[in-house]
Design a protein around this motif. Structure first.
Motif, PDB file in Angstrom:
ATOM      1  N   ASN A  57      35.820  30.213  28.588  1.00  9.32           N
ATOM      2  CA  ASN A  57      35.151  30.712  29.466  1.00  9.32           C
ATOM      3  C   ASN A  57      33.895  30.818  29.694  1.00  9.32           C
ATOM      4  N   ALA A  58      33.426  29.923  30.626  1.00  7.00           N
ATOM      5  CA  ALA A  58      31.861  29.529  30.788  1.00  7.00           C
ATOM      6  C   ALA A  58      31.514  30.394  32.045  1.00  7.00           C
ATOM      7  N   THR A  59      31.911  31.284  32.627  1.00 10.76           N
ATOM      8  CA  THR A  59      32.070  32.172  33.525  1.00 10.76           C
ATOM      9  C   THR A  59      31.537  33.610  33.263  1.00 10.76           C
ATOM     10  N   ASN A  60      32.495  34.078  32.075  1.00 10.55           N
ATOM     11  CA  ASN A  60      32.833  35.103  31.812  1.00 10.55           C
ATOM     12  C   ASN A  60      32.830  35.810  29.990  1.00 10.55           C
ATOM     13  N   GLY A  61      32.035  34.025  29.239  1.00  9.41           N
ATOM     14  CA  GLY A  61      32.528  33.965  27.996  1.00  9.41           C
ATOM     15  C   GLY A  61      34.098  34.282  27.030  1.00  9.41           C
ATOM     16  N   ALA A  62      34.892  34.471  28.014  1.00  4.35           N
ATOM     17  CA  ALA A  62      36.384  35.231  27.506  1.00  4.35           C
ATOM     18  C   ALA A  62      36.638  34.147  26.455  1.00  4.35           C
ATOM     19  N   LEU A  63      37.612  34.154  25.649  1.00  2.64           N
ATOM     20  CA  LEU A  63      38.055  33.478  25.026  1.00  2.64           C
ATOM     21  C   LEU A  63      39.378  33.226  24.780  1.00  2.64           C
ATOM     22  N   THR A  64      40.134  32.189  24.772  1.00  2.00           N
ATOM     23  CA  THR A  64      41.635  32.076  25.113  1.00  2.00           C
ATOM     24  C   THR A  64      42.212  30.826  24.182  1.00  2.00           C
ATOM     25  N   PHE A  65      43.390  31.688  23.297  1.00  2.00           N
ATOM     26  CA  PHE A  65      43.453  30.696  22.403  1.00  2.00           C
ATOM     27  C   PHE A  65      43.987  29.695  22.877  1.00  2.00           C
ATOM     28  N   THR A  66      44.170  28.224  21.825  1.00  4.25           N
ATOM     29  CA  THR A  66      44.851  27.322  22.582  1.00  4.25           C
ATOM     30  C   THR A  66      45.953  27.286  21.643  1.00  4.25           C
ATOM     31  N   GLY A  67      46.528  27.650  21.080  1.00  5.49           N
ATOM     32  CA  GLY A  67      47.233  27.647  20.447  1.00  5.49           C
ATOM     33  C   GLY A  67      47.727  26.609  19.079  1.00  5.49           C
ATOM     34  N   ARG A  68      46.194  26.184  18.852  1.00  3.07           N
ATOM     35  CA  ARG A  68      46.352  25.281  17.375  1.00  3.07           C
ATOM     36  C   ARG A  68      45.990  26.219  16.552  1.00  3.07           C
TER      37      ARG A  68
END
Length: 372
Positions: free
Chosen positions: A345-356
């Motif tokens: 997330n370019a706004t807050n740096g958060a990471l979201t798993f792609t599932g890959r």
């Protein structure tokens, strides 16, 4: 419908579980990796670096018996302009046993290697064809042995990092190329040299040794893009030390220490990797036994504020890699035999798993080419 502008990545592994060095096509939309080549003429290519014009790749061979000597090797490869496949140019002694890290000096004329088992840093000139010549300098790390455990450890820490002798874990030049910095995880030291770019020699800086807390094991480091803040990751006590950096003297002044683990964490952990976004707004730290990435916001003065963390969905994240666009973060999960990926997330740096989950045996390092 227009085709995505694919990127390409090299992944180094521990052999024989891993196959050697892999070339992958990287989908910039889904983060998927498609294998294009595997180079199996090298043992334990556990760290890779590519020169600035992306025509050469240099890999450590983390061994201790190169050509019958008590040494590892640095192997040089040419990168094919059209296919990006690798062609071996040659191998040379790393100047010490089990090299753990290699980097290219900003001048493009030298390669720097850190020998973990040999406890030394070596400088190699780059020849006209891109292969390496004999070392112009090899500097051993010298100092008293420290505790096997950190004097201030994370709660419930049972993991022990190696403090039996010098263990150089990383070496790289500062952004200007005037100074070379190395971390000795065995003696708890950060070493600073002034670099003689004419002779390829390491000369002591004004303050040549910066001690870390006993037993803390300084491992990897990263500079802020502005070049005036230095972040040092301590493997054993899972802390990040933030320094103001003086580019004129190679000086380091400590101004903050923050834990890489969440406040309520208790148990064994060995921090492994530290990387920063290209805009200098966010910093990420991999915690190997916690199997998570800690996320920090970076203030205007370079100090860190913990935001959150993300589970890597696999075992033992040894290193991290950000794609050049800053859209995805990849985790090389050595014991999980996989590479997992996350939307950034370019706004807050958060990471979201792609599932890959990309199946790779014992992945140790990943580097993505910056293609036009």
């Amino acid at each position: 419908m227009p085709q995505p502008a694919y990127r390409f990545a090299y992944v180094g592994t521990y052999t024989p579980n891993g196959g050697g060095i892999y070339l992958f096509r990287v989908d910039p939309v889904t983060a998927a990796l498609t294998q294009l080549q595997v180079v199996d003429d090298i043992r334990n290519p556990t760290w890779l670096t590519v020169n600035a014009d992306q025509t050469r790749l240099y890999a450590v061979s983390e061994i201790d018996n190169f050509q019958g000597t008590h040494s590892g090797a640095i192997v040089s490869y040419a990168i094919d302009k059209a296919t990006l496949q690798l062609r071996r140019l040659g191998a040379i002694s790393s100047g010490g046993a089990t090299p753990a890290h290699v980097s290219v000096h900003p001048s493009g004329k030298f390669v720097l290697a850190a020998n973990y088992g040999g406890g030394s840093v070596a400088v190699f000139p780059i020849g006209g064809d891109g292969a390496l010549a004999a070392a112009t300098d090899v500097r051993p790390s010298v100092g008293p042995r420290h505790h096997a455990r950190a004097i201030i450890d994370a709660p419930g820490q049972f993991a022990v990092s190696d403090h039996d002798s010098p263990h150089l874990h990383m070496v790289a030049a500062d952004p200007s190329g005037q100074f070379v910095i190395a971390n000795d995880a065995g003696l708890d030291l950060t070493l600073v040299w002034r670099f003689d770019a004419a002779a390829g020699r390491l000369l002591p800086a004004d303050v040549p040794v910066v001690p870390a807390p006993p037993g803390s094991a300084p491992r990897h480091f990263v500079f802020h893009p502005g070049g005036r803040v230095f972040y040092n990751l301590y493997e054993q006590n899972a802390n990040v030390a933030v320094y103001d950096y003086d580019p004129a003297r190679g000086g380091l002044r400590l101004k903050q220490v923050v834990p890489s683990l969440p406040p309520k964490f208790a148990g064994s952990n060995l921090a492994s990797e530290i990387i920063m976004t290209a805009d200098g707004r966010f910093l990420y730290v991999a915690n190997r036994l916690h199997n998570a990435v800690s996320i920090f916001a970076v203030a205007s003065d370079g100090q860190l504020r913990s935001i959150s963390e993300a589970w890597v969905h696999a075992d033992s994240p040894r290193s991290l890699c950000l794609d050049p666009a800053g859209s995805f973060l990849y985790s090389c999960n050595q014991r999980g035999d996989s590479i997992t990926s996350f939307h950034v997330n370019a706004t807050n740096g958060a990471l979201t798993f792609t599932g890959r989950f990309e199946a790779v045996g014992s992945p140790a390092v990943m580097t993505i080419l910056k293609r036009p």
